[in-house]
Motif scaffolding. Sequence first.
Motif, PDB file in Angstrom:
ATOM      1  N   SER A  40       0.857  -1.180   0.000  1.00  0.00           N
ATOM      2  CA  SER A  40       0.000   0.000   0.000  1.00  0.00           C
ATOM      3  C   SER A  40       0.895   1.232   0.000  1.00  0.00           C
ATOM      4  O   SER A  40       1.847   1.313   0.780  1.00  0.00           O
ATOM      5  N   THR A  41       0.612   2.190  -0.886  1.00  0.00           N
ATOM      6  CA  THR A  41       1.408   3.406  -0.947  1.00  0.00           C
ATOM      7  C   THR A  41       0.552   4.604  -0.555  1.00  0.00           C
ATOM      8  O   THR A  41      -0.640   4.641  -0.830  1.00  0.00           O
ATOM      9  N   GLY A  42       1.170   5.577   0.111  1.00  0.00           N
ATOM     10  CA  GLY A  42       0.443   6.799   0.426  1.00  0.00           C
ATOM     11  C   GLY A  42       0.797   7.362   1.789  1.00  0.00           C
ATOM     12  O   GLY A  42       0.818   6.630   2.791  1.00  0.00           O
ATOM     13  N   ASN A  43       1.067   8.667   1.845  1.00  0.00           N
ATOM     14  CA  ASN A  43       1.348   9.338   3.117  1.00  0.00           C
ATOM     15  C   ASN A  43       0.116   9.444   3.998  1.00  0.00           C
ATOM     16  O   ASN A  43       0.226   9.595   5.219  1.00  0.00           O
ATOM     17  N   GLU A  44      -1.049   9.395   3.377  1.00  0.00           N
ATOM     18  CA  GLU A  44      -2.296   9.606   4.120  1.00  0.00           C
ATOM     19  C   GLU A  44      -2.761   8.361   4.867  1.00  0.00           C
ATOM     20  O   GLU A  44      -3.686   8.415   5.676  1.00  0.00           O
ATOM     21  N   ILE A  64      -4.372   8.561  14.660  1.00  0.00           N
ATOM     22  CA  ILE A  64      -4.711   9.089  13.344  1.00  0.00           C
ATOM     23  C   ILE A  64      -5.127  10.551  13.451  1.00  0.00           C
ATOM     24  O   ILE A  64      -5.807  10.955  14.406  1.00  0.00           O
ATOM     25  N   GLU A  65      -4.704  11.359  12.463  1.00  0.00           N
ATOM     26  CA  GLU A  65      -5.037  12.771  12.400  1.00  0.00           C
ATOM     27  C   GLU A  65      -6.286  12.970  11.537  1.00  0.00           C
ATOM     28  O   GLU A  65      -6.638  12.101  10.724  1.00  0.00           O
ATOM     29  N   PRO A  66      -6.951  14.113  11.678  1.00  0.00           N
ATOM     30  CA  PRO A  66      -8.169  14.361  10.900  1.00  0.00           C
ATOM     31  C   PRO A  66      -7.956  14.291   9.391  1.00  0.00           C
ATOM     32  O   PRO A  66      -8.879  13.930   8.645  1.00  0.00           O
ATOM     33  N   HIS A  67      -6.760  14.604   8.904  1.00  0.00           N
ATOM     34  CA  HIS A  67      -6.503  14.635   7.473  1.00  0.00           C
ATOM     35  C   HIS A  67      -6.020  13.285   6.931  1.00  0.00           C
ATOM     36  O   HIS A  67      -5.658  13.193   5.749  1.00  0.00           O
ATOM     37  N   GLN A  68      -6.019  12.262   7.763  1.00  0.00           N
ATOM     38  CA  GLN A  68      -5.524  10.951   7.349  1.00  0.00           C
ATOM     39  C   GLN A  68      -6.675   9.940   7.256  1.00  0.00           C
ATOM     40  O   GLN A  68      -7.783  10.190   7.723  1.00  0.00           O
ATOM     41  N   VAL A  69      -6.382   8.805   6.624  1.00  0.00           N
ATOM     42  CA  VAL A  69      -7.394   7.741   6.482  1.00  0.00           C
ATOM     43  C   VAL A  69      -6.773   6.413   6.905  1.00  0.00           C
ATOM     44  O   VAL A  69      -5.551   6.240   6.872  1.00  0.00           O
ATOM     45  N   ARG A  70      -7.627   5.502   7.310  1.00  0.00           N
ATOM     46  CA  ARG A  70      -7.150   4.179   7.705  1.00  0.00           C
ATOM     47  C   ARG A  70      -6.735   3.362   6.477  1.00  0.00           C
ATOM     48  O   ARG A  70      -7.366   3.409   5.419  1.00  0.00           O
ATOM     49  N   ASP A  78       2.898  -4.658   3.072  1.00  0.00           N
ATOM     50  CA  ASP A  78       3.781  -3.595   3.542  1.00  0.00           C
ATOM     51  C   ASP A  78       3.157  -2.253   3.166  1.00  0.00           C
ATOM     52  O   ASP A  78       2.337  -2.166   2.242  1.00  0.00           O
ATOM     53  N   HIS A  79       3.541  -1.201   3.907  1.00  0.00           N
ATOM     54  CA  HIS A  79       3.080   0.150   3.620  1.00  0.00           C
ATOM     55  C   HIS A  79       4.286   1.027   3.360  1.00  0.00           C
ATOM     56  O   HIS A  79       5.216   1.087   4.173  1.00  0.00           O
ATOM     57  N   LEU A  80       4.275   1.707   2.208  1.00  0.00           N
ATOM     58  CA  LEU A  80       5.369   2.603   1.843  1.00  0.00           C
ATOM     59  C   LEU A  80       4.829   4.013   1.629  1.00  0.00           C
ATOM     60  O   LEU A  80       3.741   4.198   1.075  1.00  0.00           O
ATOM     61  N   LEU A  81       5.611   4.998   2.067  1.00  0.00           N
ATOM     62  CA  LEU A  81       5.221   6.391   1.895  1.00  0.00           C
ATOM     63  C   LEU A  81       5.494   6.853   0.464  1.00  0.00           C
ATOM     64  O   LEU A  81       6.264   6.230  -0.284  1.00  0.00           O
ATOM     65  N   PHE A 126       1.441  -5.819 -10.574  1.00  0.00           N
ATOM     66  CA  PHE A 126       0.143  -5.168 -10.735  1.00  0.00           C
ATOM     67  C   PHE A 126       0.140  -3.907  -9.872  1.00  0.00           C
ATOM     68  O   PHE A 126       0.364  -3.993  -8.660  1.00  0.00           O
ATOM     69  N   ALA A 127      -0.095  -2.758 -10.481  1.00  0.00           N
ATOM     70  CA  ALA A 127      -0.237  -1.527  -9.719  1.00  0.00           C
ATOM     71  C   ALA A 127      -1.689  -1.082  -9.845  1.00  0.00           C
ATOM     72  O   ALA A 127      -2.122  -0.622 -10.909  1.00  0.00           O
ATOM     73  N   LEU A 128      -2.437  -1.270  -8.764  1.00  0.00           N
ATOM     74  CA  LEU A 128      -3.870  -0.998  -8.767  1.00  0.00           C
ATOM     75  C   LEU A 128      -4.126   0.428  -8.293  1.00  0.00           C
ATOM     76  O   LEU A 128      -3.339   0.989  -7.524  1.00  0.00           O
ATOM     77  N   PRO A 129      -5.229   1.023  -8.718  1.00  0.00           N
ATOM     78  CA  PRO A 129      -5.562   2.361  -8.215  1.00  0.00           C
ATOM     79  C   PRO A 129      -5.729   2.354  -6.701  1.00  0.00           C
ATOM     80  O   PRO A 129      -6.010   1.321  -6.086  1.00  0.00           O
ATOM     81  N   GLY A 130      -5.559   3.526  -6.101  1.00  0.00           N
ATOM     82  CA  GLY A 130      -5.656   3.635  -4.648  1.00  0.00           C
ATOM     83  C   GLY A 130      -7.064   3.702  -4.111  1.00  0.00           C
ATOM     84  O   GLY A 130      -7.302   3.383  -2.939  1.00  0.00           O
ATOM     85  N   ASN A 131      -8.046   4.123  -4.924  1.00  0.00           N
ATOM     86  CA  ASN A 131      -9.422   4.133  -4.444  1.00  0.00           C
ATOM     87  C   ASN A 131      -9.867   2.714  -4.122  1.00  0.00           C
ATOM     88  O   ASN A 131      -9.667   1.798  -4.934  1.00  0.00           O
TER      89      ASN A 131
END
Length: 401
Positions: A179-183, A191-197, A219-222, A292-297
Amino acid sequence: MLTTAEAREAILAAMREFPPEATPVDDAHERILRQVVRAERDQPPFDRVMMDGITLAYADLSRGVREFPVQATQAAGDPVLALQSGKCIEIMTGASLPENADCIVPVERIAVKNGIAIIEDGYEAKSGQFIHRRASDHAAGAHLLAPGKRLSPMDIAIIASCGLTEVEVSRRPVVRVISTGNELVPPGAPIEPHQVRLSNGPAIQAMLRERGYTNCDHDHLLDNLDELREGIAAHLAEADVLILSGGVSMGKADFVPEVMAELGVDVVFHKVSQRPGKPMWFGIGPDQKAVFALPGNPVSALVCCRQYVIPALEAASAATPQPPEFAVLAGDVTFEPDLTCFQPVRLVSSAAGQVLAMPVKTNTSGDFTALSATDGYVELAREQSHFPAGTPVFLHRWRTG
């Protein structure tokens, strides 16, 4: 931009087949069979008794005899006895039919007094009744299971009945989900208000494990070029298949295509004419490793995993292709964009036995909570925009097989 059919064909053509391996039978459930399984013996291996009661010679009955001295008792697993003329043997379900016997009278139809079995007045027996004849299911050497079968509990029973302690199946691929994403914030962390699980990775893992692909870590990468480059390279080195979620759209932080090029992963395609999931990316890395690189939604990620990743893993595992499944729309759907629409649905059945697909509305491709009430999605062709209730459509269940 590829059509959905072209994207699927490109993926299947690029996949490297996973090699076979021997595994103990108790670890073979949900694995893909890679050998022919042949019957060890006739089934049943003897004339098998199907009822508790008495066994006798029908010729005695046909002469009008209704009372039979009990010669002996034979249970399942006992050595086979030889029936004496004019007598009967008490017999148990599963026992081998005694020699000279050819009829079973159920225990409910007899009374035993002073060692004599008396058949109920008016009961008419038939020659050969309640006898499961030897080899009537199959003969020794018969092909019972063919390569390509995903092994069910019933198949495990067949394999065990053939005396096999291990069986040849496709090797479980090493799959890594990123999973990629700073949020993104994992469950349990502040968790902060601007972040998601973080939810896509665990959902993709669950979808794969449900199909038997259990060697699947997450794994989770920023969204940082150096971290992505290092993390993806490490996972690519150990995995047969790499699945990423996020970082493939057109934003300034969508670095995945750039990193893939640096790591020697050749792009096969980027973007498919579908909604949800248009930004889907697929490539082949060193040693023919699939990426496979899938969309983040979330809805897009899950649809693309089901539509492309699962069939690719099945094909690489030498699984027999599943025939297409159809349903009938239970409500009108209008979809204006010139794209294939993957519409989530809930399945119901009609009194006529039809599978009806009830469209389920999602707010956006981020509304993954709505998917919990669905059984899958239907594929609506890009060539038209209105699909009235009653239209036959391709059905893709979340849970396949």
